[in-house]
Design a protein around this motif. Structure first.
Motif, PDB file in Angstrom:
ATOM      1  N   GLY A   1      17.772   7.857  14.446  1.00 14.54           N
ATOM      2  CA  GLY A   1      17.249   7.931  12.992  1.00 14.54           C
ATOM      3  C   GLY A   1      18.271   9.116  12.416  1.00 14.54           C
ATOM      4  O   GLY A   1      17.998   9.389  11.237  1.00 14.54           O
ATOM      5  N   ALA A   2      18.965   9.703  13.202  1.00 12.33           N
ATOM      6  CA  ALA A   2      19.798  10.830  12.436  1.00 12.33           C
ATOM      7  C   ALA A   2      20.952  10.863  12.664  1.00 12.33           C
ATOM      8  O   ALA A   2      21.614  10.483  13.872  1.00 12.33           O
ATOM      9  CB  ALA A   2      19.280  12.321  13.154  1.00 12.33           C
ATOM     10  N   PRO A   3      22.075  10.680  11.668  1.00 11.16           N
ATOM     11  CA  PRO A   3      21.708  10.872  10.326  1.00 11.16           C
ATOM     12  C   PRO A   3      21.142   9.546   9.724  1.00 11.16           C
ATOM     13  O   PRO A   3      20.738   9.755   8.590  1.00 11.16           O
ATOM     14  CB  PRO A   3      23.045  11.110   9.975  1.00 11.16           C
ATOM     15  CG  PRO A   3      23.934  10.599  10.803  1.00 11.16           C
ATOM     16  CD  PRO A   3      23.401  10.431  11.899  1.00 11.16           C
ATOM     17  N   THR A   4      21.323   8.387  10.271  1.00 17.39           N
ATOM     18  CA  THR A   4      20.811   7.119   9.615  1.00 17.39           C
ATOM     19  C   THR A   4      19.863   6.576  10.516  1.00 17.39           C
ATOM     20  O   THR A   4      20.433   6.521  11.799  1.00 17.39           O
ATOM     21  CB  THR A   4      21.874   6.239   8.968  1.00 17.39           C
ATOM     22  OG1 THR A   4      22.573   6.093  10.156  1.00 17.39           O
ATOM     23  CG2 THR A   4      22.755   7.063   7.781  1.00 17.39           C
ATOM     24  N   PRO A   5      18.990   5.848  10.053  1.00 12.41           N
ATOM     25  CA  PRO A   5      18.138   4.880  10.768  1.00 12.41           C
ATOM     26  C   PRO A   5      18.724   3.754  11.257  1.00 12.41           C
ATOM     27  O   PRO A   5      20.107   3.257  10.740  1.00 12.41           O
ATOM     28  CB  PRO A   5      16.849   4.602   9.877  1.00 12.41           C
ATOM     29  CG  PRO A   5      17.305   4.952   8.715  1.00 12.41           C
ATOM     30  CD  PRO A   5      18.528   5.863   8.595  1.00 12.41           C
ATOM     31  N   GLY A   6      18.294   3.163  12.379  1.00  8.56           N
ATOM     32  CA  GLY A   6      18.912   1.824  12.884  1.00  8.56           C
ATOM     33  C   GLY A   6      18.880   2.056  14.517  1.00  8.56           C
ATOM     34  O   GLY A   6      18.433   2.799  15.131  1.00  8.56           O
ATOM     35  N   ARG A   7      19.039   0.791  15.100  1.00 10.96           N
ATOM     36  CA  ARG A   7      18.833   0.448  16.277  1.00 10.96           C
ATOM     37  C   ARG A   7      20.250   0.953  17.222  1.00 10.96           C
ATOM     38  O   ARG A   7      19.946   1.059  18.563  1.00 10.96           O
ATOM     39  CB  ARG A   7      18.625  -0.932  16.699  1.00 10.96           C
ATOM     40  CG  ARG A   7      17.457  -1.467  16.256  1.00 10.96           C
ATOM     41  CD  ARG A   7      16.817  -3.060  16.685  1.00 10.96           C
ATOM     42  NE  ARG A   7      16.661  -2.894  18.324  1.00 10.96           N
ATOM     43  CZ  ARG A   7      15.549  -2.346  18.994  1.00 10.96           C
ATOM     44  NH1 ARG A   7      14.524  -1.890  18.123  1.00 10.96           N
ATOM     45  NH2 ARG A   7      15.589  -2.419  20.440  1.00 10.96           N
ATOM     46  N   THR A   8      21.413   0.970  16.317  1.00  7.24           N
ATOM     47  CA  THR A   8      22.578   1.328  17.133  1.00  7.24           C
ATOM     48  C   THR A   8      23.319   2.433  16.165  1.00  7.24           C
ATOM     49  O   THR A   8      23.078   2.383  15.210  1.00  7.24           O
ATOM     50  CB  THR A   8      23.326  -0.060  17.318  1.00  7.24           C
ATOM     51  OG1 THR A   8      23.744  -0.579  15.890  1.00  7.24           O
ATOM     52  CG2 THR A   8      22.650  -1.123  17.958  1.00  7.24           C
TER      53      THR A   8
ATOM     54  N   THR B   1      29.511   2.223  21.109  1.00  7.11           N
ATOM     55  CA  THR B   1      28.337   1.862  20.603  1.00  7.11           C
ATOM     56  C   THR B   1      26.944   2.412  21.281  1.00  7.11           C
ATOM     57  O   THR B   1      26.860   2.246  22.357  1.00  7.11           O
ATOM     58  CB  THR B   1      28.247   0.112  20.364  1.00  7.11           C
ATOM     59  OG1 THR B   1      29.250  -0.208  19.700  1.00  7.11           O
ATOM     60  CG2 THR B   1      27.012   0.042  19.741  1.00  7.11           C
ATOM     61  N   ILE B   2      26.189   3.133  20.706  1.00  7.04           N
ATOM     62  CA  ILE B   2      25.108   3.623  21.002  1.00  7.04           C
ATOM     63  C   ILE B   2      23.770   2.511  20.847  1.00  7.04           C
ATOM     64  O   ILE B   2      23.648   2.506  19.767  1.00  7.04           O
ATOM     65  CB  ILE B   2      24.469   4.845  20.698  1.00  7.04           C
ATOM     66  CG1 ILE B   2      25.850   6.073  21.011  1.00  7.04           C
ATOM     67  CG2 ILE B   2      23.295   5.640  21.343  1.00  7.04           C
ATOM     68  CD1 ILE B   2      26.304   6.102  22.285  1.00  7.04           C
ATOM     69  N   TYR B   3      23.176   2.201  21.629  1.00  7.48           N
ATOM     70  CA  TYR B   3      21.934   1.404  21.599  1.00  7.48           C
ATOM     71  C   TYR B   3      20.665   2.542  21.623  1.00  7.48           C
ATOM     72  O   TYR B   3      20.640   2.891  22.835  1.00  7.48           O
ATOM     73  CB  TYR B   3      21.884   0.367  22.504  1.00  7.48           C
ATOM     74  CG  TYR B   3      22.843  -0.890  22.065  1.00  7.48           C
ATOM     75  CD1 TYR B   3      22.459  -1.935  21.284  1.00  7.48           C
ATOM     76  CD2 TYR B   3      24.064  -0.664  22.604  1.00  7.48           C
ATOM     77  CE1 TYR B   3      23.381  -2.924  20.959  1.00  7.48           C
ATOM     78  CE2 TYR B   3      25.074  -1.632  22.260  1.00  7.48           C
ATOM     79  CZ  TYR B   3      24.784  -2.683  21.420  1.00  7.48           C
ATOM     80  OH  TYR B   3      25.543  -3.628  21.069  1.00  7.48           O
ATOM     81  N   PHE B   4      19.762   2.622  20.861  1.00  7.43           N
ATOM     82  CA  PHE B   4      18.763   3.566  21.065  1.00  7.43           C
ATOM     83  C   PHE B   4      17.442   2.572  21.638  1.00  7.43           C
ATOM     84  O   PHE B   4      16.374   3.549  21.805  1.00  7.43           O
ATOM     85  CB  PHE B   4      18.140   4.038  19.707  1.00  7.43           C
ATOM     86  CG  PHE B   4      19.433   4.808  19.012  1.00  7.43           C
ATOM     87  CD1 PHE B   4      19.505   6.023  19.600  1.00  7.43           C
ATOM     88  CD2 PHE B   4      20.070   4.534  17.875  1.00  7.43           C
ATOM     89  CE1 PHE B   4      20.631   6.940  19.101  1.00  7.43           C
ATOM     90  CE2 PHE B   4      21.097   5.317  17.447  1.00  7.43           C
ATOM     91  CZ  PHE B   4      21.340   6.351  18.200  1.00  7.43           C
TER      92      PHE B   4
ATOM     93  N   ALA C   1      19.788  -5.791  24.687  1.00  9.32           N
ATOM     94  CA  ALA C   1      19.425  -7.095  24.526  1.00  9.32           C
ATOM     95  C   ALA C   1      18.455  -7.790  23.469  1.00  9.32           C
ATOM     96  O   ALA C   1      18.223  -8.930  23.255  1.00  9.32           O
ATOM     97  CB  ALA C   1      19.073  -7.760  25.973  1.00  9.32           C
ATOM     98  N   ALA C   2      17.843  -6.580  22.730  1.00  7.15           N
ATOM     99  CA  ALA C   2      16.648  -7.010  22.027  1.00  7.15           C
ATOM    100  C   ALA C   2      17.104  -6.563  20.551  1.00  7.15           C
ATOM    101  O   ALA C   2      17.694  -5.291  20.397  1.00  7.15           O
ATOM    102  CB  ALA C   2      15.554  -6.360  22.463  1.00  7.15           C
ATOM    103  N   SER C   3      16.765  -7.341  19.593  1.00  2.69           N
ATOM    104  CA  SER C   3      16.930  -6.933  18.041  1.00  2.69           C
ATOM    105  C   SER C   3      15.768  -6.393  17.606  1.00  2.69           C
ATOM    106  O   SER C   3      15.852  -5.824  16.501  1.00  2.69           O
ATOM    107  CB  SER C   3      17.304  -8.232  17.488  1.00  2.69           C
ATOM    108  OG  SER C   3      16.444  -9.133  17.270  1.00  2.69           O
TER     109      SER C   3
END
Length: 112
Positions: A34-41, A86-89, A93-95
């Motif tokens: 979520g820092a600096p921008t939100p998202g799953r990756t 690429t960092i997955y938070f 495998a899940a969206s």
């Protein structure tokens, strides 16, 4: 030898020297989802990084709940690609689903 260190074992045998397999840290940063921008990756461009010569790991640096029942205990997953990581938070495998919120240190290392 112009530089380096040599380590001998208890039997007097050379175990580590300047020609041994080692890794060097080429990139290190504290991450938080979520820092600096939100998202799953998040993609982090790192020039020269390649999956055949580099590896990466995320290590918790804040309070880390080991019960597995809290979003603080979700480990980030780094995946190396040519030119960056690429960092997955959450689960790669899940969206959808939970994402981690704890601060973690990304270490990108190059094999020597």
């Amino acid at each position: 030898m112009t530089y380096g260190v040599r380590v001998w074992g208890p039997t007097g045998r050379l175990e580590l020297d300047e020609n041994s397999f080692t890794v060097g840290v080429v990139y290190s940063v504290i991450l938080k989802s979520g820092a600096p921008t939100p998202g799953r990756t998040r993609f982090i461009a790192i020039p020269g990084v390649d999956p055949s010569t580099h590896s990466a790991v995320c290590l918790p640096v804040a309070v880390y709940d080991t019960s597995g029942q809290n979003i603080n205990s979700i480990q980030y997953t780094p995946i190396i690609s040519a030119g960056g990581v690429t960092i997955y938070f959450g689960s790669p495998a899940a969206s959808t689903g939970p994402i981690g919120v704890s601060s973690q240190r990304l270490l990108v290392m190059r094999y020597r």
